[in-house]
Design a protein around this motif. Structure first.
Motif, short mmCIF file in Angstrom:
data_model
loop_
_atom_site.label_atom_id
_atom_site.label_comp_id
_atom_site.label_asym_id
_atom_site.label_seq_id
_atom_site.Cartn_x
_atom_site.Cartn_y
_atom_site.Cartn_z
N ALA A 142 0.83 -1.21 0.00
CA ALA A 142 0.00 0.00 0.00
C ALA A 142 0.86 1.26 0.00
O ALA A 142 1.82 1.35 0.77
CB ALA A 142 -0.89 0.00 1.24
N GLY A 143 0.51 2.20 -0.86
CA GLY A 143 1.17 3.51 -0.85
C GLY A 143 2.56 3.54 -1.45
O GLY A 143 3.27 4.53 -1.32
N ALA A 144 2.95 2.47 -2.15
CA ALA A 144 4.31 2.44 -2.72
C ALA A 144 4.41 3.30 -3.98
O ALA A 144 5.50 3.51 -4.50
CB ALA A 144 4.72 1.01 -3.03
N GLY A 145 3.27 3.77 -4.46
CA GLY A 145 3.28 4.60 -5.67
C GLY A 145 2.93 3.81 -6.92
O GLY A 145 3.16 4.26 -8.04
N LYS A 146 2.34 2.62 -6.74
CA LYS A 146 2.02 1.76 -7.88
C LYS A 146 1.01 2.37 -8.83
O LYS A 146 1.14 2.26 -10.04
CB LYS A 146 1.40 0.42 -7.43
N SER A 147 -0.04 3.00 -8.27
CA SER A 147 -1.13 3.47 -9.12
C SER A 147 -0.69 4.61 -10.02
O SER A 147 -0.99 4.62 -11.22
CB SER A 147 -2.32 3.94 -8.28
N ARG A 167 3.51 9.21 4.49
CA ARG A 167 3.57 10.64 4.15
C ARG A 167 2.77 10.92 2.87
O ARG A 167 1.98 11.85 2.79
CB ARG A 167 5.06 11.00 3.98
N ARG A 168 2.97 10.05 1.87
CA ARG A 168 2.26 10.24 0.60
C ARG A 168 0.74 10.15 0.77
O ARG A 168 -0.01 10.93 0.21
CB ARG A 168 2.68 9.16 -0.40
N ARG A 169 0.34 9.17 1.58
CA ARG A 169 -1.10 8.97 1.81
C ARG A 169 -1.67 10.18 2.55
O ARG A 169 -2.76 10.65 2.23
CB ARG A 169 -1.27 7.69 2.64
N ALA A 170 -0.93 10.72 3.52
CA ALA A 170 -1.38 11.90 4.27
C ALA A 170 -1.51 13.09 3.32
O ALA A 170 -2.50 13.83 3.36
CB ALA A 170 -0.41 12.20 5.41
N ASP A 171 -0.51 13.27 2.45
CA ASP A 171 -0.56 14.38 1.49
C ASP A 171 -1.80 14.27 0.60
O ASP A 171 -2.47 15.25 0.31
CB ASP A 171 0.69 14.39 0.60
N GLU A 172 -2.07 13.02 0.20
CA GLU A 172 -3.21 12.76 -0.70
C GLU A 172 -4.52 13.15 0.00
O GLU A 172 -5.37 13.82 -0.58
CB GLU A 172 -3.19 11.27 -0.98
N LEU A 173 -4.67 12.74 1.27
CA LEU A 173 -5.89 13.05 2.02
C LEU A 173 -6.00 14.55 2.25
O LEU A 173 -7.07 15.15 2.06
CB LEU A 173 -5.90 12.32 3.37
N GLU A 190 -8.63 15.42 7.12
CA GLU A 190 -7.61 15.36 8.18
C GLU A 190 -6.76 14.12 8.00
O GLU A 190 -7.25 13.09 7.56
CB GLU A 190 -8.29 15.29 9.54
N ALA A 191 -5.48 14.25 8.33
CA ALA A 191 -4.61 13.08 8.19
C ALA A 191 -3.54 13.10 9.26
O ALA A 191 -2.80 14.06 9.39
CB ALA A 191 -3.97 13.11 6.81
N ASP A 192 -3.50 12.03 10.05
CA ASP A 192 -2.47 11.91 11.07
C ASP A 192 -1.46 10.87 10.58
O ASP A 192 -1.79 9.69 10.41
CB ASP A 192 -3.14 11.45 12.38
#
Ligand code: DC
Length: 238
Positions: A13-18, A159-165, A171-173
């Motif tokens: 998850a979140g490795a940048g695959k998509s 970090r990437r997932r938080a930036d995306e949200l 909100e993203a913790d």
């Protein structure tokens, strides 16, 4: 042009695959199928209807008969496409923290996996395709022409997932996200059916310090080399 060029991209998850898969598909003028959407859709239906996310007997028929459509973007809000379940726009609904937390459960069910794998193979038949997921190179499309296994360290992924949200005003913790990512990695790689792992013939790609352009350039080079003996690759600038 190789009409049936098949590229498999797997990784946690979140490795940048998509993003990588979409950019590579554009360069190769291929269809891009993000298989995680299908598992997310099964999970969304389970939660929406109060179904047990670990009940294979209930969810495998859902997986084989759900009315899931992926169409060009209907709203200009940063989405790459619009996802509909029974005509309801669930594009962002499939990306909530609740779905993130739950999706590994239906994904571990053998009947659900069988139904999804069948649909994915059907979608990939007779076409040029980049397919993204966890078991594409190992189970869904083991004869893919080229396989990539994409990784990044868990902190980068959180970090990437938080930036995306945050980009969507949510909100993203980062610490919570990191915990959820590590839990999901453990469940995705520990499950009995089709666990997350690199295919023996996958090319590994670590994305922590790479730009998307560098990733695509690297991938095109790998694809070109693997096809060199048989054909010339036609690509398009992205
Ligand atoms: O890539 P993603 O985060 O959207 O995937 C969501 C979940 O779906 C992931 O936690 C595991 C599952 N999945 C899977 O088991 N097999 C796939 N080929 C794709 C996704």
């Amino acid at each position: 042009m190789n009409a049936h060029l098949v590229i498999a991209i797997d990784g946690p998850a979140g490795a940048g695959k998509s993003v990588f898969g979409a950019a590579l598909a554009r360069a190769l003028q291929s269809l891009c199928i993000d298989s995680g959407i299908v598992y997310r859709a099964v999970t969304w239906i389970a939660l929406a209807h109060g179904l047990d996310p670990e009940d294979d007997a209930t969810l495998s028929p859902v997986a084989s008969s759900m009315n899931l459509q992926i169409v060009p973007p209907t709203v200009q809000d940063g989405r790459q496409f619009t996802i509909l379940i029974d005509s309801q726009d669930v594009t962002w609904g499939l990306r909530t923290p609740e779905i993130d937390r739950t999706v590994s459960r239906p994904s571990a069910l053998p009947g659900v996996r069988r139904a999804v794998t069948e649909q994915l193979r059907h979608l990939a038949r007779d076409t040029r395709v980049v397919m993204v997921g966890r078991d594409i190179g190992t189970v869904v499309l083991p004869d893919a022409d080229v396989k990539f296994y994409v990784t990044a360290n868990p902190e980068t992924r959180a970090r990437r997932r938080a930036d995306e949200l945050q980009a969507r005003g949510q909100e993203a913790d980062v610490a919570d996200i990191l915990r959820s990512i590590i839990e999901r990695d453990t469940r995705d790689s520990g499950r009995a059916t089709a666990p997350l792992r690199p295919a023996h013939d996958a090319v590994h790609l670590e994305t922590d310090n790479l730009t998307i352009d560098a990733e695509v350039a690297f991938a095109l080079d790998v694809v070109q080399r693997s096809l060199r003996s048989t054909t010339t690759l036609e690509t398009k600038d992205v």
